[in-house]
Design a protein around this motif. Structure first.
Motif, PDB file in Angstrom:
ATOM      1  N   GLY A   1       0.891  -1.192  -0.294  1.00 38.22           N
ATOM      2  CA  GLY A   1       0.018  -0.257   0.113  1.00 38.22           C
ATOM      3  C   GLY A   1       0.952   0.784  -0.064  1.00 38.22           C
ATOM      4  N   VAL A   2       0.199   2.862  -0.142  1.00 38.39           N
ATOM      5  CA  VAL A   2       0.931   4.044  -0.075  1.00 38.39           C
ATOM      6  C   VAL A   2      -0.023   4.135   0.419  1.00 38.39           C
ATOM      7  CG1 VAL A   2      -0.134   4.199  -2.537  1.00 38.39           C
ATOM      8  CG2 VAL A   2       2.606   5.573  -2.028  1.00 38.39           C
ATOM      9  N   MET A   3       0.228   5.233   1.845  1.00 34.56           N
ATOM     10  CA  MET A   3      -0.820   6.441   2.211  1.00 34.56           C
ATOM     11  C   MET A   3       0.005   8.152   1.484  1.00 34.56           C
ATOM     12  SD  MET A   3      -0.611   4.470   5.886  1.00 34.56           S
ATOM     13  CE  MET A   3      -1.765   5.703   6.116  1.00 34.56           C
ATOM     14  N   VAL A   4      -0.616   8.711   1.139  1.00 37.50           N
ATOM     15  CA  VAL A   4      -0.363  10.323   0.579  1.00 37.50           C
ATOM     16  C   VAL A   4      -0.909  11.010   1.439  1.00 37.50           C
ATOM     17  CG1 VAL A   4      -0.402  11.925  -1.797  1.00 37.50           C
ATOM     18  CG2 VAL A   4       0.388   9.142  -1.938  1.00 37.50           C
ATOM     19  N   GLY A   5      -0.039  12.066   1.801  1.00 33.51           N
ATOM     20  CA  GLY A   5      -0.721  13.331   2.560  1.00 33.51           C
ATOM     21  C   GLY A   5       0.055  13.958   3.730  1.00 33.51           C
ATOM     22  N   ASP A   6      -0.045  15.152   4.344  1.00 33.47           N
ATOM     23  CA  ASP A   6       0.407  15.717   5.069  1.00 33.47           C
ATOM     24  C   ASP A   6      -0.037  15.929   6.435  1.00 33.47           C
ATOM     25  OD1 ASP A   6       2.756  15.839   3.740  1.00 33.47           O
ATOM     26  OD2 ASP A   6       2.058  18.004   2.289  1.00 33.47           O
ATOM     27  N   GLY A   7       0.222  15.798   7.183  1.00 32.17           N
ATOM     28  CA  GLY A   7      -0.475  17.037   8.628  1.00 32.17           C
ATOM     29  C   GLY A   7       0.231  16.263  10.146  1.00 32.17           C
ATOM     30  N   GLU A   8       0.234  16.944  10.912  1.00 31.77           N
ATOM     31  CA  GLU A   8       1.258  16.785  12.320  1.00 31.77           C
ATOM     32  C   GLU A   8       0.515  15.315  13.049  1.00 31.77           C
ATOM     33  OE1 GLU A   8      -2.735  18.143  14.890  1.00 31.77           O
ATOM     34  OE2 GLU A   8      -0.952  19.906  14.060  1.00 31.77           O
ATOM     35  N   ASP A   9      -0.212  14.195  12.258  1.00 29.47           N
ATOM     36  CA  ASP A   9      -0.584  13.376  12.859  1.00 29.47           C
ATOM     37  C   ASP A   9       0.254  11.317  12.106  1.00 29.47           C
ATOM     38  OD1 ASP A   9      -1.545  13.621  15.577  1.00 29.47           O
ATOM     39  OD2 ASP A   9      -3.556  13.756  13.847  1.00 29.47           O
ATOM     40  N   LYS A  10       0.798  12.461  10.862  1.00 32.46           N
ATOM     41  CA  LYS A  10       1.712  11.844  10.081  1.00 32.46           C
ATOM     42  C   LYS A  10       3.339  10.393  11.137  1.00 32.46           C
ATOM     43  CE  LYS A  10       2.990  11.555   5.031  1.00 32.46           C
ATOM     44  NZ  LYS A  10       4.258  12.100   4.078  1.00 32.46           N
ATOM     45  N   PRO A  11       3.803  11.393  11.703  1.00 26.56           N
ATOM     46  CA  PRO A  11       4.969  10.704  12.470  1.00 26.56           C
ATOM     47  C   PRO A  11       3.923   9.301  13.488  1.00 26.56           C
ATOM     48  CG  PRO A  11       5.310  12.815  12.301  1.00 26.56           C
ATOM     49  CD  PRO A  11       4.126  13.619  12.436  1.00 26.56           C
ATOM     50  N   ARG A  12       2.635   9.685  13.784  1.00 23.63           N
ATOM     51  CA  ARG A  12       2.278   8.501  14.599  1.00 23.63           C
ATOM     52  C   ARG A  12       1.883   7.213  13.875  1.00 23.63           C
ATOM     53  NH1 ARG A  12      -3.377   7.696  16.004  1.00 23.63           N
ATOM     54  NH2 ARG A  12      -3.509  10.783  15.503  1.00 23.63           N
ATOM     55  N   TYR A  13       1.316   7.639  12.808  1.00 16.78           N
ATOM     56  CA  TYR A  13       1.581   6.671  11.590  1.00 16.78           C
ATOM     57  C   TYR A  13       2.337   6.174  10.853  1.00 16.78           C
ATOM     58  CZ  TYR A  13      -2.980   9.259  11.946  1.00 16.78           C
ATOM     59  OH  TYR A  13      -4.017   9.945  12.772  1.00 16.78           O
ATOM     60  N   GLN A  14       3.415   6.486  10.801  1.00 13.77           N
ATOM     61  CA  GLN A  14       4.308   5.772  10.262  1.00 13.77           C
ATOM     62  C   GLN A  14       4.827   4.920  11.585  1.00 13.77           C
ATOM     63  OE1 GLN A  14       6.881   6.284   7.140  1.00 13.77           O
ATOM     64  NE2 GLN A  14       6.612   4.183   8.481  1.00 13.77           N
ATOM     65  N   ALA A  15       5.028   5.488  12.947  1.00 13.52           N
ATOM     66  CA  ALA A  15       5.367   4.848  13.977  1.00 13.52           C
ATOM     67  C   ALA A  15       5.183   3.383  14.167  1.00 13.52           C
ATOM     68  CB  ALA A  15       5.309   4.780  15.874  1.00 13.52           C
ATOM     69  N   ARG A  16       3.215   3.524  13.696  1.00 19.83           N
ATOM     70  CA  ARG A  16       2.574   2.399  14.097  1.00 19.83           C
ATOM     71  C   ARG A  16       2.687   1.258  12.948  1.00 19.83           C
ATOM     72  NH1 ARG A  16       0.187  -1.440  16.842  1.00 19.83           N
ATOM     73  NH2 ARG A  16      -1.990  -2.532  16.243  1.00 19.83           N
ATOM     74  N   LEU A  17       2.843   1.923  11.709  1.00 17.45           N
ATOM     75  CA  LEU A  17       3.509   0.650  10.101  1.00 17.45           C
ATOM     76  C   LEU A  17       5.071  -0.286  11.064  1.00 17.45           C
ATOM     77  CD1 LEU A  17       3.042   3.272   7.502  1.00 17.45           C
ATOM     78  CD2 LEU A  17       1.652   0.535   7.930  1.00 17.45           C
ATOM     79  N   ASP A  18       5.519   0.652  11.715  1.00 15.57           N
ATOM     80  CA  ASP A  18       7.125   0.102  11.846  1.00 15.57           C
ATOM     81  C   ASP A  18       6.792  -0.507  13.334  1.00 15.57           C
ATOM     82  OD1 ASP A  18       8.178   1.831  10.047  1.00 15.57           O
ATOM     83  OD2 ASP A  18       9.227   3.278  11.171  1.00 15.57           O
ATOM     84  N   ALA A  19       5.812  -0.413  14.134  1.00 19.39           N
ATOM     85  CA  ALA A  19       6.057  -1.095  15.454  1.00 19.39           C
ATOM     86  C   ALA A  19       5.237  -2.750  14.370  1.00 19.39           C
ATOM     87  CB  ALA A  19       4.802  -0.855  15.886  1.00 19.39           C
ATOM     88  N   LEU A  20       4.979  -2.831  13.432  1.00 21.19           N
ATOM     89  CA  LEU A  20       4.048  -3.799  12.754  1.00 21.19           C
ATOM     90  C   LEU A  20       4.769  -4.645  12.014  1.00 21.19           C
ATOM     91  CD1 LEU A  20       0.045  -2.547  12.399  1.00 21.19           C
ATOM     92  CD2 LEU A  20       1.184  -4.173  14.351  1.00 21.19           C
ATOM     93  N   GLY A  21       5.678  -4.212  11.302  1.00 19.81           N
ATOM     94  CA  GLY A  21       6.362  -4.583  10.696  1.00 19.81           C
ATOM     95  C   GLY A  21       6.552  -4.251   9.386  1.00 19.81           C
ATOM     96  N   MET A  22       5.026  -3.321   8.941  1.00 21.92           N
ATOM     97  CA  MET A  22       4.656  -3.262   8.167  1.00 21.92           C
ATOM     98  C   MET A  22       5.775  -2.439   6.634  1.00 21.92           C
ATOM     99  SD  MET A  22       0.833  -3.556   8.507  1.00 21.92           S
ATOM    100  CE  MET A  22       0.341  -3.647   7.100  1.00 21.92           C
ATOM    101  N   GLY A  23       6.456  -1.551   7.200  1.00 22.61           N
ATOM    102  CA  GLY A  23       7.136  -0.381   6.797  1.00 22.61           C
ATOM    103  C   GLY A  23       7.682  -0.165   5.792  1.00 22.61           C
ATOM    104  N   ASP A  24       7.644  -2.066   5.269  1.00 20.60           N
ATOM    105  CA  ASP A  24       8.733  -2.384   4.165  1.00 20.60           C
ATOM    106  C   ASP A  24       7.528  -2.274   2.830  1.00 20.60           C
ATOM    107  OD1 ASP A  24       7.561  -4.506   5.078  1.00 20.60           O
ATOM    108  OD2 ASP A  24       8.923  -6.112   4.180  1.00 20.60           O
ATOM    109  N   ARG A  25       6.093  -2.797   3.495  1.00 19.96           N
ATOM    110  CA  ARG A  25       4.991  -2.832   2.395  1.00 19.96           C
ATOM    111  C   ARG A  25       4.290  -1.992   2.227  1.00 19.96           C
ATOM    112  NH1 ARG A  25       5.694  -7.139   6.034  1.00 19.96           N
ATOM    113  NH2 ARG A  25       3.347  -6.981   6.265  1.00 19.96           N
ATOM    114  N   VAL A  26       4.381  -0.753   3.257  1.00 24.84           N
ATOM    115  CA  VAL A  26       3.221   0.359   3.052  1.00 24.84           C
ATOM    116  C   VAL A  26       4.097   1.457   3.271  1.00 24.84           C
ATOM    117  CG1 VAL A  26       1.277   1.551   4.073  1.00 24.84           C
ATOM    118  CG2 VAL A  26       1.475  -0.682   4.467  1.00 24.84           C
TER     119      VAL A  26
END
Length: 382
Positions: free
Chosen positions: A238-263
């Motif tokens: 997947g890909v997530m496109v956009g800006d916003g102050e919560d963006k780092p939190r979503y990236q952290a969640r992806l990394d915690a789930l081990g999905m950072g390389d796929r999303v």
């Protein structure tokens, strides 16, 4: 009979991102082409390089210029100073029409316009909620306060403009039956946006595009991606496109789930560029009014999975097969997995294009808006 004289039109809104900004840009461009003079007043603290580029593209259509002032999202003491500055700017531009978008923009223009009316100005005061304060819960003190303010400001409103029937119904439910006259004018798209978008060669499975805040559901998209992989029995991208102050939190969640390389996360970009990155667009919003992103996706020929909120059923149809409940990652995951296992299911459920194109046109939207501006401006009294 409604005149077609050139008008001086000034739009005011807080946040120059997302659907409101898109709506105003389209109106500004179409109305400028029709011979009207248009200007914008908006927040100076919101947006980035992408929004700056959009402002640059619209500047040739802004005969009344662009004014940016620091406008906070929530109510505060700073609003008094900004309201005064807004009034001074409005007075100097001498508009025929003031159109406020969203709660903050709507408050500023109605206060400024009403003050001008005291001095014999014939300026017409318009307000489009675009969701805005309507997102608040009636049971909360904050919601009750906002709705009381909206009701008060209504007496200084010449026309309410709703972009969806859902927005009108919500207004009536939370604020009350409009005392001001109102019109329903759906958003529309420009002609080139109805051209199909082809996928890039390495297109991923799913796209989220929008503001990076929980109201729009990027957190639900992330959880649904993980569950969809389990249901489909294979890794998904997947890909997530956009800006916003919560963006780092979503990236952290992806990394915690081990999905950072796929999303992957991408900065905001034009919607049609983003559409090419994935085969299916996912709209997991918890609340919407009349979202452009759904209109744009359909016009571009992209299959859409969406929550059934706001005015989205007015776009996709009330019985659209790709609807899922808001905030329900499990249901969203099920629909996403279904598109992987049955590639014909979602495309066959999308709206019929000829009918869609005839209804959701930017030119039609602008012409209807201009007619109401003229009608109201002629009928104003001091």
């Amino acid at each position: 009979m409604v005149s077609d004289k050139p008008l001086r039109i000034l739009h005011c809104f807080r946040s120059p991102v997302g659907g409101i900004f898109r709506h105003v840009r389209d109106l500004a461009e179409e109305h400028a082409k029709a011979g009207h003079q248009v200007g914008i007043i908006c927040d100076s603290n919101t947006g980035g390089a992408y929004e700056d580029a959009l402002f640059e593209s619209i500047m040739p259509h802004l005969a009344l210029g662009l004014t940016r002032l620091p406008m906070r999202r929530s109510l505060g003491i700073s609003d008094i100073a900004i309201a005064v500055k807004t009034f001074r700017e409005v007075k100097s531009l001498q508009p025929d029409v003031l159109h406020g978008h969203g709660a903050k923009g709507g408050a500023y223009v109605r206060l400024a316009g009403s003050q001008l009316r005291v001095s014999q100005s014939r300026v017409a005061r318009f307000y489009s909620p675009h969701g805005g304060s309507l997102h608040y819960d009636q049971k909360t003190l904050r919601g009750q306060a906002y709705f009381a303010i909206e009701r008060l400001l209504e007496r200084w409103t010449d026309r309410l403009i709703f972009v969806s029937d859902y927005e009108r119904r919500t207004y009536e439910e939370k604020i009350g039956k409009p005392r001001a006259e109102w019109r329903l004018i759906h958003n529309g798209l420009r002609a080139h946006e109805f051209e199909p978008v082809e996928n890039v060669s390495d297109a991923v499975d799913f796209l989220y595009i929008g503001m990076m805040r929980d109201l729009k559901g990027p957190d639900v998209f992330i959880e649904a991606m993980r569950r969809a992989e389990q249901l489909a029995g294979k890794p998904l991208r997947g890909v997530m496109v956009g800006d916003g102050e919560d963006k780092p939190r979503y990236q952290a969640r992806l990394d915690a789930l081990g999905m950072g390389d796929r999303v992957t996360m991408r900065d905001a970009m034009p919607a049609r560029e983003a559409f090419a990155l994935a085969r299916t667009v996912v709209v997991p919003s918890r609340a919407e009014s009349m979202p452009y992103i759904v209109l744009e996706a359909v016009a571009a020929g992209k299959p859409v999975i969406s929550t059934q909120v706001g005015g989205i059923p007015e776009i996709l149809g009330p019985d659209f097969a790709g609807f899922v409940p808001p905030g329900d990652a499990e249901s969203l995951a099920g629909a996403m997995a279904k598109t992987i296992n049955n590639t014909d299911w979602l495309p066959s459920a999308m709206p019929e294009m000829d009918s869609f194109r005839s209804h959701f046109s930017a030119l039609t939207m602008a012409e209807r808006m201009s007619a109401v501006y003229q009608e109201c401006q002629i009928g104003t009294v001091s």
